[in-house]
Design an enzyme around this catalytic site. Structure first.
Site, short mmCIF file in Angstrom:
data_model
loop_
_atom_site.label_atom_id
_atom_site.label_comp_id
_atom_site.label_asym_id
_atom_site.label_seq_id
_atom_site.Cartn_x
_atom_site.Cartn_y
_atom_site.Cartn_z
N HIS A 61 -40.13 -31.12 33.29
CA HIS A 61 -38.88 -31.62 33.89
C HIS A 61 -38.92 -31.30 35.41
O HIS A 61 -39.72 -30.49 35.90
CB HIS A 61 -37.64 -30.98 33.26
CG HIS A 61 -37.54 -29.52 33.39
ND1 HIS A 61 -37.03 -28.87 34.52
CD2 HIS A 61 -37.86 -28.50 32.51
CE1 HIS A 61 -37.05 -27.58 34.35
NE2 HIS A 61 -37.55 -27.32 33.11
N CYS B 114 -40.77 -23.70 30.35
CA CYS B 114 -41.03 -25.10 30.71
C CYS B 114 -41.93 -25.18 31.93
O CYS B 114 -42.15 -24.20 32.64
CB CYS B 114 -39.70 -25.78 31.01
SG CYS B 114 -38.66 -26.04 29.56
#
Length: 655
Positions: A609, A630
């Site tokens: 992301h 992430c």
């Protein structure tokens, strides 16, 4: 003078007529003699008809009468006398008719000699005087014309002075007299022929009667012998008894028994023999042979010259049943080592490339013991020379033959199953399932029906998954830097085994033939080479740098910040499929909630992301200031990847 001359003429005319009438009397007498001659010949003929040696009727001989009666039983003396009298009356009547015909002929001749051209009385008187003078002065000629058999008519005719017309009339009368003579001769000949024909017919009847009497006597004479012997064409238990006495038939029976041997013909062209002495064969008499003679009517023996009389006696020979049983069980056809049991027609074993077939029944050569023993015994009682066990149908038979419809239907079902052919596709590779494997999954339900094993199908699909699944299997990656690393993770092919097993069963039962891919719970990019193919995200966790390749071409590369190592949130290495991608998502976790513009998860809650809040990426930031796990990317890089990636794309993380 005229009256005197007239009277003279009349007198002459009368004398002339008297003379002419007188001239016919001797001829009539001759006719009566001829009639008597015919009567004598007829009497002689009748006597000949009664018998060659019969005496004339006038003799009255009794022997002649007896001979006539013997030769012609229907003859009687009164009948013969009546017949002769009738014939004589017929002959006299014919003689009278002929006399009348002769008289008529003479009158016609007289009329022809009288003058027809003088119509007046004077002319007739002058003509009469002229005829008288002519007869006195001229000689006359008497022409005789035959008028009947044995008789004649005398006609006086002037020798000269006749006119041509008179000569023509006389010629016509002669022809008429000749015709009458010929007719009379023909009638007499026909009468004689008729009499001869009757004689011949009576003679033939006499001969036939004699022959019939003789034949009858011979027939009756021959009938006497059939009081003690059998009629022609009589057979007793197969023995020709024609013209034989009961004792002679017994002799034949006993002679046959002493030499008796029966040949037993068995299946497979095998033969065995059994003799009378082995079973103590002996004759048995119960009076039936004599009773057959007593029941014969000897006088109808001729009826059986062309008609068979066939008798079968229930007991004519007998044997020792104990010995018979011992001999029977000692025959080769009863030896267990030489006997083959019948085998039913059945389904063959599986034949590769062919399937199943109906195997024909095997007849074998096992006897139905009781039936076989009974058949052989009956043949011996009948003194038969041989007996065929095959013809007697005493072998045990298969219960199911090759033409059994139920068997054929069941074999067809087995062939339907093994006829299925499923070819699985794995990229360029193929894996085929056919009858060679399926036949091992089939079993018999006990009634000949195929049973398809579910467990075998499950095992097959599981084995296929084991060989074809790449998920969680190690895979290699040649990194952008040139180093090759081994990565293991959930990315790869994964067959849905339950779904595929169920589908495969249906395909087999339907006998389908098709190419197909198995049902997957997870797919990869390729079956050939590396399963991730040429589109993937390469993430070097150590270098904190990533590369995004699409179709083998580098799309973008960038530094990133992975999970905080110091807090234990390090990003795990491995091969993962991109789960999905989402725009403007909010990431939530323990004590945080962060909105992002491009969200691309690949390992549960871990994903790619944009991290708009960071100003720098790469290096060692991850060790102390890393993410919750992430991969934080610069917004521009995140955007580029988002626009070119799709769910299922491999995300390969390594150290």
């Amino acid at each position: 003078m005229t009256d005197q001359n007239a009277g003279t003429a009349e007198e002459i005319s009368i004398r002339g007529r008297s003379r002419r009438r007188g001239s016919v009397k001797p001829e009539q007498g001759h006719t009566e003699k001829h009639t008597e001659k015919i009567e004598r010949e007829e009497r002689t003929r009748r006597q000949t008809k009664r018998g060659k040696h019969a005496e004339p009727e006038s003799s009255g001989s009794e022997s002649a009468k007896m001979t006539a009666q013997i030769l012609n039983p229907e003859w009687s003396e009164e009948e013969d006398i009546s017949e002769a009298a009738g014939e004589r009356r017929q002959m006299r009547a014919r003689s009278r008719r002929r006399g009348s015909q002769n008289e008529e002929t003479r009158n016609r001749l007289e009329n022809s000699n009288s003058g027809t051209d003088n119509s007046s009385a004077d002319g007739q008187a002058r003509q009469s005087v002229r005829r008288s003078r002519t007869r006195q002065s001229e000689p006359t000629q008497v022409n005789t014309f035959e008028a009947s058999a044995g008789g004649a008519v005398a006609v006086e005719m002037p020798r000269r002075g006749m006119s041509r017309s008179r000569s023509a009339r006389e010629e016509a009368l002669r022809r008429e007299a000749e015709a009458m003579r010929q007719e009379t001769a023909v009638a007499d000949e026909e009468k004689t022929s008729s009499i001869s024909g009757k004689a011949i017919l009576k003679g033939l009847g006499i001969v036939a009667g004699i022959a019939l009497v003789v034949a009858g006597g011979v027939y009756v004479g021959l009938a006497q012998k059939y009081k003690t012997v059998y009629f022609p064409n009589t057979r007793i238990n197969g023995i020709d008894a024609s013209g034989l006495t009961p004792d002679q038939v017994k002799e034949q029976i006993e002679a046959g028994i002493n030499q008796y041997t029966i040949t037993i013909r068995e299946r497979g062209d095998q033969t065995e023999q059994l003799s009378g002495p082995q079973i103590d064969l002996h004759p048995v008499y119960d009076g039936t042979l004599e009773k057959l003679i007593e029941d014969q009517n000897p006088y109808v023996w001729g009826k059986y010259l062309r008609t068979d009389r066939i008798f079968t006696m229930d007991t004519i020979v007998a044997f020792d049943e104990t010995k018979m049983d011992e001999v029977f069980h000692s025959l080769s056809c009863m030896d267990p080592e030489q006997v083959t049991a019948p085998i039913d027609a059945h389904r063959s074993d599986y034949i590769s490339g062919t399937g199943y077939q109906v195997v024909e029944e095997v007849q074998g050569n096992t006897l139905d013991e009781q039936s076989a023993l009974s058949v052989i015994s009956e043949a011996i009682i009948g003194l038969n020379d041989e007996v065929s066990l095959e013809d007697a149908d005493v072998y045990l038979k298969p219960a199911i033959t090759s033409d059994n419809e139920d068997l054929q239907n069941k074999v067809a079902m087995w062939n339907k199953y093994v006829g299925a052919k499923i070819t699985y596709k794995f990229g360029s590779a193929r894996q085929t399932l056919d009858g060679d494997t399926i036949n091992t999954w089939l079993s018999d339900d006990g009634e000949g029906n195929p049973v398809l094993s579910s467990s075998k199908i499950v095992e097959y699909v599981a084995q296929m998954a084991k060989e074809r699944n790449t998920a969680y299997q190690p895979k290699t990656l040649k990194t952008t830097t040139g180093k090759t690393v081994t990565i293991k993770g959930p990315y790869g092919w994964k067959i849905n085994q339950d779904a595929e097993a169920s589908t495969l069963r249906g395909l087999i039962e339907a006998g389908e033939k098709q190419e197909r891919e198995p049902q997957y719970s997870q797919k990869a990019a390729s079956h050939d080479g590396n399963d991730y193919g040429s589109t993937y995200v390469e993430i070097n966790l150590t270098a904190q740098h990533l590369y995004f390749y699409k179709g083998g071409s580098l799309v973008v590369q960038s530094d990133f910040v992975s999970g905080n190592e110091s807090k234990g949130w390090s990003t795990p290495a491995g091969a993962y499929p991109l789960t999905y991608k989402q725009r403007n998502a909010t990431l939530k976790g323990e004590n945080y909630s962060t909105p992002v513009s491009y969200w691309m998860p690949f390992n549960g809650g871990i994903g790619l992301h944009d991290a708009y809040w960071r100003s720098s990426f790469g290096g060692t930031i991850y060790k102390t200031n890393g993410s919750h796990g992430c991969i934080n990317l610069p917004p521009a890089v995140a955007k580029t990847i988002y626009e070119n990636i799709s769910a299922g794309t491999a995300v390969l993380c390594y150290h």
